[in-house]
Design a protein around this motif. Structure first.
Motif, mmCIF file in Angstrom:
data_model
loop_
_atom_site.group_PDB
_atom_site.id
_atom_site.type_symbol
_atom_site.label_atom_id
_atom_site.label_comp_id
_atom_site.label_asym_id
_atom_site.label_seq_id
_atom_site.Cartn_x
_atom_site.Cartn_y
_atom_site.Cartn_z
ATOM 1 N N SER A 83 1.533 -16.674 -141.434
ATOM 2 C CA SER A 83 0.243 -17.355 -141.304
ATOM 3 C C SER A 83 -0.814 -16.288 -141.523
ATOM 4 N N LEU A 84 -1.507 -16.377 -142.664
ATOM 5 C CA LEU A 84 -2.518 -15.381 -143.013
ATOM 6 C C LEU A 84 -3.883 -15.802 -142.473
ATOM 7 N N GLY A 85 -4.916 -15.073 -142.878
ATOM 8 C CA GLY A 85 -6.245 -15.301 -142.336
ATOM 9 C C GLY A 85 -6.817 -16.679 -142.620
ATOM 10 N N LYS A 86 -7.459 -17.276 -141.612
ATOM 11 C CA LYS A 86 -8.077 -18.590 -141.785
ATOM 12 C C LYS A 86 -9.241 -18.508 -142.769
ATOM 13 N N GLY A 120 -8.623 -3.016 -139.654
ATOM 14 C CA GLY A 120 -7.776 -3.447 -138.541
ATOM 15 C C GLY A 120 -6.799 -4.549 -138.888
ATOM 16 N N ILE A 121 -6.342 -4.569 -140.139
ATOM 17 C CA ILE A 121 -5.384 -5.598 -140.577
ATOM 18 C C ILE A 121 -3.967 -5.083 -140.382
ATOM 19 N N GLY A 122 -3.097 -5.946 -139.879
ATOM 20 C CA GLY A 122 -1.696 -5.589 -139.712
ATOM 21 C C GLY A 122 -0.835 -6.822 -139.610
ATOM 22 N N TRP A 123 0.474 -6.639 -139.692
ATOM 23 C CA TRP A 123 1.365 -7.767 -139.427
ATOM 24 C C TRP A 123 1.928 -7.618 -138.023
ATOM 25 N N HIS A 124 2.246 -8.735 -137.411
ATOM 26 C CA HIS A 124 2.774 -8.745 -136.046
ATOM 27 C C HIS A 124 3.268 -10.147 -135.716
ATOM 28 N N GLU A 125 3.954 -10.271 -134.605
ATOM 29 C CA GLU A 125 4.393 -11.595 -134.146
ATOM 30 C C GLU A 125 3.228 -12.333 -133.513
ATOM 31 N N TYR A 126 3.073 -13.605 -133.880
ATOM 32 C CA TYR A 126 2.089 -14.489 -133.241
ATOM 33 C C TYR A 126 2.330 -15.897 -133.758
ATOM 34 N N THR A 162 -8.208 -6.452 -131.038
ATOM 35 C CA THR A 162 -9.591 -6.003 -130.866
ATOM 36 C C THR A 162 -10.552 -7.181 -130.858
ATOM 37 N N VAL A 163 -10.065 -8.354 -131.268
ATOM 38 C CA VAL A 163 -10.886 -9.575 -131.261
ATOM 39 C C VAL A 163 -10.915 -10.184 -129.869
ATOM 40 N N ASP A 164 -9.743 -10.213 -129.212
ATOM 41 C CA ASP A 164 -9.622 -10.788 -127.873
ATOM 42 C C ASP A 164 -8.555 -10.002 -127.125
ATOM 43 N N SER A 165 -8.932 -9.384 -126.030
ATOM 44 C CA SER A 165 -7.998 -8.521 -125.280
ATOM 45 C C SER A 165 -6.848 -9.298 -124.647
ATOM 46 N N ASP A 166 -6.957 -10.627 -124.617
ATOM 47 C CA ASP A 166 -5.865 -11.449 -124.078
ATOM 48 C C ASP A 166 -4.749 -11.652 -125.108
ATOM 49 N N TRP A 167 -5.035 -11.312 -126.347
ATOM 50 C CA TRP A 167 -4.035 -11.516 -127.399
ATOM 51 C C TRP A 167 -3.115 -10.300 -127.473
ATOM 52 N N LYS A 168 -1.856 -10.525 -127.127
ATOM 53 C CA LYS A 168 -0.837 -9.471 -127.199
ATOM 54 C C LYS A 168 -0.106 -9.601 -128.545
ATOM 55 N N LEU A 169 0.060 -8.492 -129.229
ATOM 56 C CA LEU A 169 0.605 -8.505 -130.589
ATOM 57 C C LEU A 169 1.877 -7.668 -130.678
ATOM 58 N N PRO A 170 3.049 -8.278 -130.458
ATOM 59 C CA PRO A 170 4.310 -7.527 -130.522
ATOM 60 C C PRO A 170 4.621 -7.049 -131.934
ATOM 61 N N TYR A 171 5.186 -5.861 -132.031
ATOM 62 C CA TYR A 171 5.636 -5.261 -133.286
ATOM 63 C C TYR A 171 4.511 -5.217 -134.325
ATOM 64 N N ASN A 172 3.395 -4.700 -133.903
ATOM 65 C CA ASN A 172 2.236 -4.594 -134.787
ATOM 66 C C ASN A 172 2.374 -3.402 -135.744
ATOM 67 N N PHE A 173 2.129 -3.663 -137.032
ATOM 68 C CA PHE A 173 2.181 -2.608 -138.050
ATOM 69 C C PHE A 173 0.903 -2.706 -138.872
ATOM 70 N N ASN A 174 0.046 -1.707 -138.733
ATOM 71 C CA ASN A 174 -1.242 -1.722 -139.412
ATOM 72 C C ASN A 174 -1.094 -1.431 -140.905
ATOM 73 N N ILE A 175 -1.863 -2.172 -141.742
ATOM 74 C CA ILE A 175 -1.819 -1.914 -143.188
ATOM 75 C C ILE A 175 -3.209 -1.614 -143.758
ATOM 76 N N HIS A 197 -6.976 -14.125 -137.655
ATOM 77 C CA HIS A 197 -8.268 -13.466 -137.852
ATOM 78 C C HIS A 197 -8.089 -12.302 -138.834
ATOM 79 N N SER A 198 -7.456 -12.607 -139.969
ATOM 80 C CA SER A 198 -7.197 -11.707 -141.103
ATOM 81 C C SER A 198 -5.854 -10.977 -141.035
ATOM 82 N N CYS A 199 -5.163 -11.024 -139.899
ATOM 83 C CA CYS A 199 -3.843 -10.376 -139.819
ATOM 84 C C CYS A 199 -2.759 -11.244 -140.454
ATOM 85 N N LEU A 200 -1.554 -10.701 -140.500
ATOM 86 C CA LEU A 200 -0.429 -11.386 -141.129
ATOM 87 C C LEU A 200 0.580 -11.754 -140.034
ATOM 88 N N ARG A 201 0.527 -12.971 -139.575
ATOM 89 C CA ARG A 201 1.395 -13.398 -138.471
ATOM 90 C C ARG A 201 2.830 -13.640 -138.942
#
Length: 317
Positions: free
Chosen positions: A163-166, A206-212, A188-201, A221-225
Motif C-alpha cells: 500500500s503506497l502513498g495516498k 523519510g520514506i521507507g518500507w515497513h509493516e503496516y 514522525t507523522v504520529d508517534s502512536d504509529w509503530k513501524l516494524p521492520y522499517n527500512f529507509n530508502i 503517508h508516502s511510505c511503502l506498507r
C-alpha cells in the motif's frame, strides 16, 4: 549339378535387382519431394506447440469473484472463513491487497482455483528480466498494481502486495537506494504509529518500507506498507548504505529501489478483474524494461562502487 540348382544364382540376381530397384524408387520419391520430411517436422512442431499451449492453459490460474452484498456481508464473510483455511485466506487476501485486519473492507474478492503460499504462480511481474542480469539485487514497487517485486540478477525471487502513498501524500517515483534500517521505528507523522521492520530508502523525505495496514488501496503517508512477513523478509534481504567513519557521509549506497507508475484513482482495481481477464494486473517485460533503462547505468555504477568499498574493507588473507 542338378538343373534346379543352376537356376539359383540367376534367381538371386533377379532378387537383388528387384531390391535395388525398390531402394532407387524410394530415393527418387524423396528426391522428387524434398519437403516431405520438413512438412512432417513442421506438423510435429505444430503438434508439440499445441500440446504445450494446452498444458499452459491447463496450468493457468483461473479466478472467481466472491461478492459481499451489504445486507449479507457478515454471513458471506463467515462462509468465506469456513470454506478456506487460514493459509488459503491469507493467500486470497494478499492477492486482493488486504491483510487479515482489513478483510472487513472487502466488497469483492478475487479467488484463485489453486493455492500457492509463495504467491509465485500468481505473479504479475515477469519471471525474468534480461536488463537486470548484471544487477545483484533490486526492489521494484508498482503504483498501478500496488505490488512489489524482488529480483536477483534478473530473476524474480519474491513478490507481494503493498500500500503506497495516498493521493495527497504520494510516494516519490523513480530510483532510490536502501539506506538505514531499524527493527521497530516510530513514525514522525504520529508517534502512536509503530513501524516494524522499517527500512529507509530516502533519508531526507523519510520514506521507507515497513509493516503496516493493507486496506486494499494506497493509504500511506508516502511510505511503502507491507505484510509483516514480507517486511521482515525485505528487512533481512536488502543491503544498507555504507557510511564513512563518524557517519557524516555516504561511501556506498544500499540496494536500489524503483517506485514507478500511476494509480487509477477512483477506477476499478486491476486485481478485481482477474475472473474475466487473468492478465488484468500483469506488467509486461517491455513496460518494466522502459522503466529500468533510464536508471540502469546509475544502478550498475553504484553497485561497482559498493563492491570496491567492501573489497577495500576486507583484510588481506
Amino acid at each position: 549339378m542338378h538343373p534346379a540348382n543352376k537356376k539359383l544364382p540367376f534367381l538371386n540376381l533377379i532378387f537383388v535387382f528387384l531390391l535395388l530397384s525398390l531402394i532407387i524408387q524410394c530415393e527418387k520419391k524423396t528426391t522428387l519431394n524434398p519437403d516431405i520430411s520438413s512438412k512432417r517436422d513442421s506438423i510435429e512442431t505444430i503438434k508439440k506447440d499445441s500440446l504445450r499451449k494446452d498444458s499452459i492453459e491447463k496450468n493457468r490460474t483461473t479466478y472467481r469473484t466472491l461478492i459481499f452484498p451489504k445486507k449479507k456481508k457478515d454471513s458471506v464473510m463467515s462462509a468465506f472463513s469456513k470454506e478456506f483455511s487460514k493459509e488459503e485466506q491469507n493467500i486470497i487476501l494478499s492477492l486482493n491487497r488486504l491483510d487479515t485486519k482489513n478483510k472487513w473492507r472487502a466488497d469483492t474478492l478475487s479467488i484463485p482455483d489453486k493455492f500457492d503460499k509463495s504467491l509465485m504462480i500468481y505473479s504479475p511481474f515477469p519471471k525474468k528480466l534480461g536488463e537486470l542480469k548484471e544487477v545483484k539485487k533490486i526492489a521494484l514497487f508498482s503504483y498501478p498494481i500496488q505490488a512489489y517485486a524482488l529480483y536477483e540478477k534478473g530473476t524474480l525471487i519474491k513478490w507481494g502486495p503493498t500500500s503506497l502513498g495516498k493521493k495527497n501524500a504520494q510516494t516519490k517515483r523513480g530510483l532510490m537506494f536502501a539506506n538505514w534500517k531499524k527493527e521497530l521505528a516510530i513514525s514522525t507523522v504520529d508517534s502512536d504509529w509503530k513501524l516494524p521492520y522499517n527500512f529507509n530508502i530516502h533519508n531526507t523525505l523519510g520514506i521507507g518500507w515497513h509493516e503496516y495496514d493493507l486496506p486494499g488501496y494506497p493509504a500511506s503517508h508516502s511510505c511503502l506498507r507491507l505484510l509483516r512477513e514480507d517486511a521482515k523478509y525485505l528487512y533481512n534481504w536488502a543491503d544498507q548504505w555504507i557510511l564513512n567513519k563518524g557517519g557524516a557521509t555516504v561511501k556506498a549506497n544500499g540496494t536500489p529501489v524503483i517506485v514507478f507508475g500511476d494509480y487509477n484513482w477512483g477506477k476499478k482495481k486491476p486485481w478485481k478483474s482477474l475472473e474475466n481477464d487473468p492478465n488484468s494486473n500483469e506488467i509486461s517485460v517491455d513496460e518494466i524494461g522502459k522503466i529500468i533503462e533510464p536508471h540502469l547505468s546509475k544502478i550498475l555504477e553504484e553497485q561497482t562502487k559498493r563492491e570496491k568499498v567492501i573489497a577495500a574493507q576486507e583484510p588481506d588473507l
